[in-house]
Design an enzyme around this catalytic site. Structure first.
Site, mmCIF file in Angstrom:
data_model
loop_
_atom_site.group_PDB
_atom_site.id
_atom_site.type_symbol
_atom_site.label_atom_id
_atom_site.label_comp_id
_atom_site.label_asym_id
_atom_site.label_seq_id
_atom_site.Cartn_x
_atom_site.Cartn_y
_atom_site.Cartn_z
ATOM 1 N N SER A 190 -6.977 23.982 2.179
ATOM 2 C CA SER A 190 -6.287 25.050 1.460
ATOM 3 C C SER A 190 -6.314 24.915 -0.060
ATOM 4 O O SER A 190 -6.175 25.896 -0.760
ATOM 5 C CB SER A 190 -4.840 25.127 1.935
ATOM 6 O OG SER A 190 -4.193 23.887 1.718
ATOM 7 N N HIS A 218 -6.467 28.779 7.601
ATOM 8 C CA HIS A 218 -7.032 29.522 6.466
ATOM 9 C C HIS A 218 -8.373 30.161 6.814
ATOM 10 O O HIS A 218 -9.211 30.365 5.936
ATOM 11 C CB HIS A 218 -7.192 28.605 5.251
ATOM 12 C CG HIS A 218 -5.921 28.397 4.486
ATOM 13 N ND1 HIS A 218 -5.391 29.346 3.643
ATOM 14 C CD2 HIS A 218 -5.051 27.369 4.471
ATOM 15 C CE1 HIS A 218 -4.259 28.901 3.115
ATOM 16 N NE2 HIS A 218 -4.028 27.703 3.611
ATOM 17 N N LYS A 249 -0.673 33.946 8.158
ATOM 18 C CA LYS A 249 -1.565 34.158 7.004
ATOM 19 C C LYS A 249 -2.341 35.471 7.212
ATOM 20 O O LYS A 249 -1.765 36.538 7.072
ATOM 21 C CB LYS A 249 -2.459 32.929 6.810
ATOM 22 C CG LYS A 249 -1.618 31.714 6.397
ATOM 23 C CD LYS A 249 -2.423 30.527 5.919
ATOM 24 C CE LYS A 249 -1.517 29.507 5.257
ATOM 25 N NZ LYS A 249 -1.247 28.321 6.083
HETATM 26 C C1 LIG Z 1 -0.231 27.335 6.410
HETATM 27 C C2 LIG Z 1 -0.721 26.240 7.228
HETATM 28 C C3 LIG Z 1 0.034 25.711 8.272
HETATM 29 C C4 LIG Z 1 1.442 26.152 8.551
HETATM 30 O O1 LIG Z 1 1.464 27.372 9.226
HETATM 31 P P1 LIG Z 1 2.885 27.994 9.616
HETATM 32 O O2 LIG Z 1 2.565 28.906 10.744
HETATM 33 O O3 LIG Z 1 3.393 28.685 8.394
HETATM 34 O O4 LIG Z 1 3.757 26.865 10.020
HETATM 35 C C5 LIG Z 1 -0.519 24.733 9.062
HETATM 36 N N1 LIG Z 1 -1.761 24.266 8.816
HETATM 37 C C6 LIG Z 1 -2.507 24.722 7.806
HETATM 38 C C7 LIG Z 1 -3.876 24.188 7.585
HETATM 39 C C8 LIG Z 1 -2.009 25.726 6.970
HETATM 40 O O5 LIG Z 1 -2.746 26.161 5.952
#
Ligand SMILES: *Cc1c(COP(=O)(O)O)cnc(C)c1O
Length: 415
Positions: A190, A218, A249
């Protein structure tokens, strides 16, 4: 012990320490729906003003898309607000199973289990499927929630240098006595937008009889020609044993996550994963909207195609303006500034120009790697991108950084 004045003072000193280190996080308050155009109150107490959002994970522009909002309303009317239960007692509705089937079909996996978040999925899966006879070998830059999930498992933990597959192979050679060897990586990292070489990772897994875990938070919804994710992008559909991802996301951005992959692994999570057994069901309103999102993405690649086009344009134009960006193809586009203070100043000046971006610096990224992480969305129109570019040009000129690379920036501003 009571919450004494001494205890209060000690916590206040902790907070003051965070402030003095320049690490205190001030939240910016949005007064609108999440979108390319938002109204933001910052600093707190100022009246909200319109800005273009270039720092959301709203990759496909679905966070407030009319179709998704409509599906959420319909779900609320048809299946109510809450389930007041975990899944295995009385918290599974037809729409939850429908969503699990739709996600499996979309990701081309055998089965899927929903969790309250991807953080919960990562917190539950390692403990559920590994024992002390096993080993997890993780990329050193995996997401914090994976690090936490691995800590909860009794399996041995090892790491390999970020994206260094020779190092991974050494670790695989050293651990041949283990029952299960699980390679652990993010699909896309990320902070940098780096894409894991899943084709080579799957080949190593085959060679050493290991399993592969990928967190594709992502990437799900837009990486690969049909938007299935990093496994499609790398040509390894069907070869990922455990895939976790988020609904928070690209897939509408509300909340929820899942473990998707081998049938038995998913079933073991249903039986044993603690965040699944001891935390509430994903609400019907989110489940219904997510069903619609997966349906839209299965029918058309229009949005991921537009995202790809926007990203190419943004990356090309930023370079032409003379900014130092991290090379790549992902809609995470870091504008490198190296110096933490400079990153904060540029973010503040961009905000004054009507562009909402945030500076990232240590400890979120490594020391001397401060940056502004811009994120492109299919919800951006060309005029949004052009306004962002004009602002970067103006602010870059003000700080005298246009045309500069790392060496020049560090010489001028220090680290
Ligand atoms: C955003 C993210 C998470 C967390 O996701 P949530 O559903 O908000 O808990 C987990 N792993 C990665 C790689 C992320 O980018």
């Amino acid at each position: 012990m009571a919450y004494s004045e001494a205890r209060r003072a000690a916590y206040q000193a902790d907070l003051a320490g965070i402030r003095e280190a320049g690490l205190f996080k001030e939240e910016r308050i949005i007064h609108t729906a999440q979108s390319a155009d938002v109204e933001v109150e910052f600093p707190a107490g100022e009246s909200a003003r319109p800005v273009i959002n270039m720092c959301a994970n709203n990759y496909l522009g679905l966070s407030s898309h009319p179709e998704v909002v409509k599906a959420a309303h319909a779900g609320l009317d048809a299946r109510g607000y809450g389930l007041s239960s975990v899944r295995f007692i009385c918290g599974t509705q037809d729409i939850h199973r429908e969503l699990e089937h739709r996600i499996s079909a979309f990701l081309e996996t055998e089965d899927t289990i929903l969790f309250g978040s991807c953080l919960d999925a990562n917190a539950g899966v390692f403990e559920a499927v590994l024992t002390e006879q096993d080993i997890m070998i993780a990329d050193r830059l995996v997401h914090a929630s994976i690090v936490d999930g691995m800590r909860l498992s009794k399996a041995q933990q090892e790491t390999y240098k970020h994206m260094d597959l020779e190092h991974l192979e050494e670790k695989l050679q050293e651990s041949q006595d283990k029952r299960i060897r699980l390679i652990v990586t993010d699909g896309v990292f990320s902070m940098d937008g780096d894409i894991a070489e899943l084709d080579k990772i799957c080949d190593l897994a085959d060679k050493y009889d290991a399993l592969v875990f990928v967190d594709d938070s992502h990437a799900t919804g837009f990486m690969g020609k049909r938007g299935k994710g990093t496994h499609e992008h790398c040509g390894v559909l069907g070869r990922i044993d455990i895939l976790t991802t988020t609904l928070g996301k690209a897939l509408g951005g509300a909340s929820g996550g899942c473990v998707s992959g081998r049938r038995e692994i998913v079933e073991l999570c249903r039986q044993k994963a603690r965040p699944y057994l001891f935390s509430n069901t994903v609400p019907p309103v989110i489940t219904a909207a997510a069903n619609r999102v997966i349906q839209i993405l299965s029918e058309t690649t229009e949005r991921r195609d537009k995202l790809e086009e926007n990203t190419l344009y943004w990356r090309r134009r930023l370079k032409e303006i003379g900014l130092d960006i991290r090379e790549g193809s992902h809609p995470i586009v870091p504008v490198m500034l190296y110096n933490a203070k400079l990153a904060q100043e540029v973010a503040r000046d961009m905000f004054a120009e009507g562009i909402f971006v945030v500076g990232f610096f240590f400890p979120v990224v490594a020391k001397g790697q401060a940056r502004i992480r811009t994120q492109i969305s299919a919800g951006h129109e060309r005029h949004h991108l052009d306004k962002g570019l004009a602002a970067f040009e103006k602010v870059g000129k003000k700080h005298g950084i246009l045309g500069m690379g790392k060496k020049e920036i560090v010489e001028k501003f220090g680290l």
